[in-house]
Motif scaffolding. Sequence first.
Motif, PDB file in Angstrom:
ATOM      1  N   ARG A  17       0.711  -1.265  -0.157  1.00  0.00           N
ATOM      2  CA  ARG A  17      -0.031  -0.159  -0.056  1.00  0.00           C
ATOM      3  C   ARG A  17       0.744   1.198   0.186  1.00  0.00           C
ATOM      4  O   ARG A  17       0.626   2.061  -0.573  1.00  0.00           O
ATOM      5  N   ALA A  18       2.206   1.300   0.703  1.00  0.00           N
ATOM      6  CA  ALA A  18       2.905   2.176   0.642  1.00  0.00           C
ATOM      7  C   ALA A  18       3.535   2.482  -0.646  1.00  0.00           C
ATOM      8  O   ALA A  18       3.651   3.677  -1.244  1.00  0.00           O
ATOM      9  N   GLN A  19       3.878   1.484  -1.490  1.00  0.00           N
ATOM     10  CA  GLN A  19       4.465   1.706  -2.924  1.00  0.00           C
ATOM     11  C   GLN A  19       3.502   2.137  -3.775  1.00  0.00           C
ATOM     12  O   GLN A  19       3.691   3.209  -4.522  1.00  0.00           O
ATOM     13  N   GLY A  49       0.816   4.131  -2.961  1.00  0.00           N
ATOM     14  CA  GLY A  49       0.588   5.433  -2.715  1.00  0.00           C
ATOM     15  C   GLY A  49       1.593   6.354  -3.159  1.00  0.00           C
ATOM     16  O   GLY A  49       1.250   7.245  -3.667  1.00  0.00           O
ATOM     17  N   ARG A  50       2.991   5.888  -3.376  1.00  0.00           N
ATOM     18  CA  ARG A  50       4.020   6.814  -3.773  1.00  0.00           C
ATOM     19  C   ARG A  50       3.688   6.863  -5.252  1.00  0.00           C
ATOM     20  O   ARG A  50       3.963   7.635  -5.960  1.00  0.00           O
ATOM     21  N   ALA A  51       3.453   5.791  -5.859  1.00  0.00           N
ATOM     22  CA  ALA A  51       3.004   5.712  -7.274  1.00  0.00           C
ATOM     23  C   ALA A  51       2.225   6.629  -7.943  1.00  0.00           C
ATOM     24  O   ALA A  51       2.097   7.403  -8.721  1.00  0.00           O
ATOM     25  N   THR A 107       1.270   9.518  -6.342  1.00  0.00           N
ATOM     26  CA  THR A 107       1.863  10.969  -5.845  1.00  0.00           C
ATOM     27  C   THR A 107       2.815  11.072  -7.300  1.00  0.00           C
ATOM     28  O   THR A 107       3.004  12.461  -7.679  1.00  0.00           O
ATOM     29  N   GLU A 108       3.382  10.040  -7.780  1.00  0.00           N
ATOM     30  CA  GLU A 108       4.308  10.308  -8.891  1.00  0.00           C
ATOM     31  C   GLU A 108       3.772  10.069 -10.251  1.00  0.00           C
ATOM     32  O   GLU A 108       4.317  10.736 -11.521  1.00  0.00           O
ATOM     33  N   ALA A 154       4.147  -2.782  -8.988  1.00  0.00           N
ATOM     34  CA  ALA A 154       4.756  -2.813  -7.583  1.00  0.00           C
ATOM     35  C   ALA A 154       4.731  -4.132  -6.913  1.00  0.00           C
ATOM     36  O   ALA A 154       3.821  -4.965  -7.205  1.00  0.00           O
ATOM     37  N   GLU A 180       9.279  -1.790  -4.320  1.00  0.00           N
ATOM     38  CA  GLU A 180       9.468  -0.847  -5.335  1.00  0.00           C
ATOM     39  C   GLU A 180       8.311  -0.636  -6.122  1.00  0.00           C
ATOM     40  O   GLU A 180       7.193  -1.301  -5.876  1.00  0.00           O
ATOM     41  N   HIS A 181       8.214   0.387  -6.974  1.00  0.00           N
ATOM     42  CA  HIS A 181       7.061   0.618  -7.967  1.00  0.00           C
ATOM     43  C   HIS A 181       7.795   1.315  -9.248  1.00  0.00           C
ATOM     44  O   HIS A 181       8.423   1.650  -9.228  1.00  0.00           O
ATOM     45  N   ARG A 182       6.785   1.003 -10.250  1.00  0.00           N
ATOM     46  CA  ARG A 182       7.383   1.514 -11.694  1.00  0.00           C
ATOM     47  C   ARG A 182       6.042   1.928 -12.174  1.00  0.00           C
ATOM     48  O   ARG A 182       4.968   1.165 -12.204  1.00  0.00           O
TER      49      ARG A 182
END
Length: 381
Positions: A69-71, A73-75, A77-78, A92, A96-98
């Motif tokens: 869920r953290a990855q 969430g970062r995705a 925002t990006e 993800a 990591e996430h891509r």
Amino acid sequence: MDNNGLTPDVLRELRRPRPYPAVSLTMPTHRRDPRHEQDAVRLRNLLTEAAHRLEADPEVDKRARTALRAQLGRALTEVDLRRALDGLLILADGQEHRIWYLAREVPERVVLSDSYLTRNLVAATAQSRPYWVLGVAADRATLWSGAGESLREHRGNGFPMAPPEESWDVEREERIGDTPSTFSDEETRKFLRSVDDTMGAVLARRPRPFYLVGLAPALALLDEAGSATRPAAGRLVKGGLADGPAPVLLKELRPVVEEYARREKDDVLNRLDEAKGRRTFAAGLDEVWESVREKRADLVALEEHYRRTVRVCDGHLVPVGDALTATPASRAANGNGGRNDVRDDIVDELVETALDGGADVVFLPDGTLAAHDRIAAVLRY
């Protein structure tokens, strides 16, 4: 990242097994369409669906759920929807996430598996027709990677290249007053031989159509220097472009690329006609799908916007409606296959399977293959 960034090494890394669950999310996006504003809402809804799926899956423990869920969430925002093309892919896991922006329509879907879903990325890359551009001057050579409307300098595999510092024969110059000619000097010939060798190594590792750009004397000397660069798909005889910039080089090169696409289309249609005479021809989605799965396809040709939603029944494909109409339940299972599952991106799956089996895949303008149900293949036997 756009699909111009997909290299064999990157694809190999994406396909490696991962601790369950690896999350793959795909959704259609819009470039400048009025529906572009809806993409942000759809993306949040899709990420919410992923969170609910993770929460409801008994195989996902709390630590893995929190990390994923953290990855995601970062995705969120990006993601920059100002860069949106026709599809969005988010991959993800707990580490990591891509994010990939695809120039190809994809279904809206969340898949949990032990590896990333790559078929939409692979198909988008194939449709964008990746190519190389070798910019040549007497004192410099650059390599550019192109795909669709994307072009960027490739720094690696020996590029960019420059000859060693020249050491002039000062005594000879003082005696008879000459200096080496730019395009007859032996050092220039040696340099262009090394350019040809280096480009040959690139093509051996990552085969693509390639284009040459430079002044006529430089290109003629390159032809004399070696053999790897002689079968170029096209040539732009113009100087001052070895260092771009990319938008200018892309604009100047566009007519050359379009001419190659026309030649490629004619060649593919001729190959299909010849295959009919030899009875090594397949047409229609189910027939081509069967030949691809059996690794009998040598060439697969399909129209650029061809999409079908099918149900897989006993190894055959049964159409169930237009693309992107599968239910959320069927989309959820879409990544793993099964005996009677619905697949709303079966064409992308076919493209990836064909490429993995060593077949050439060529996308043609819509309407070109209307007589063959929009997809056809040349078979090896």
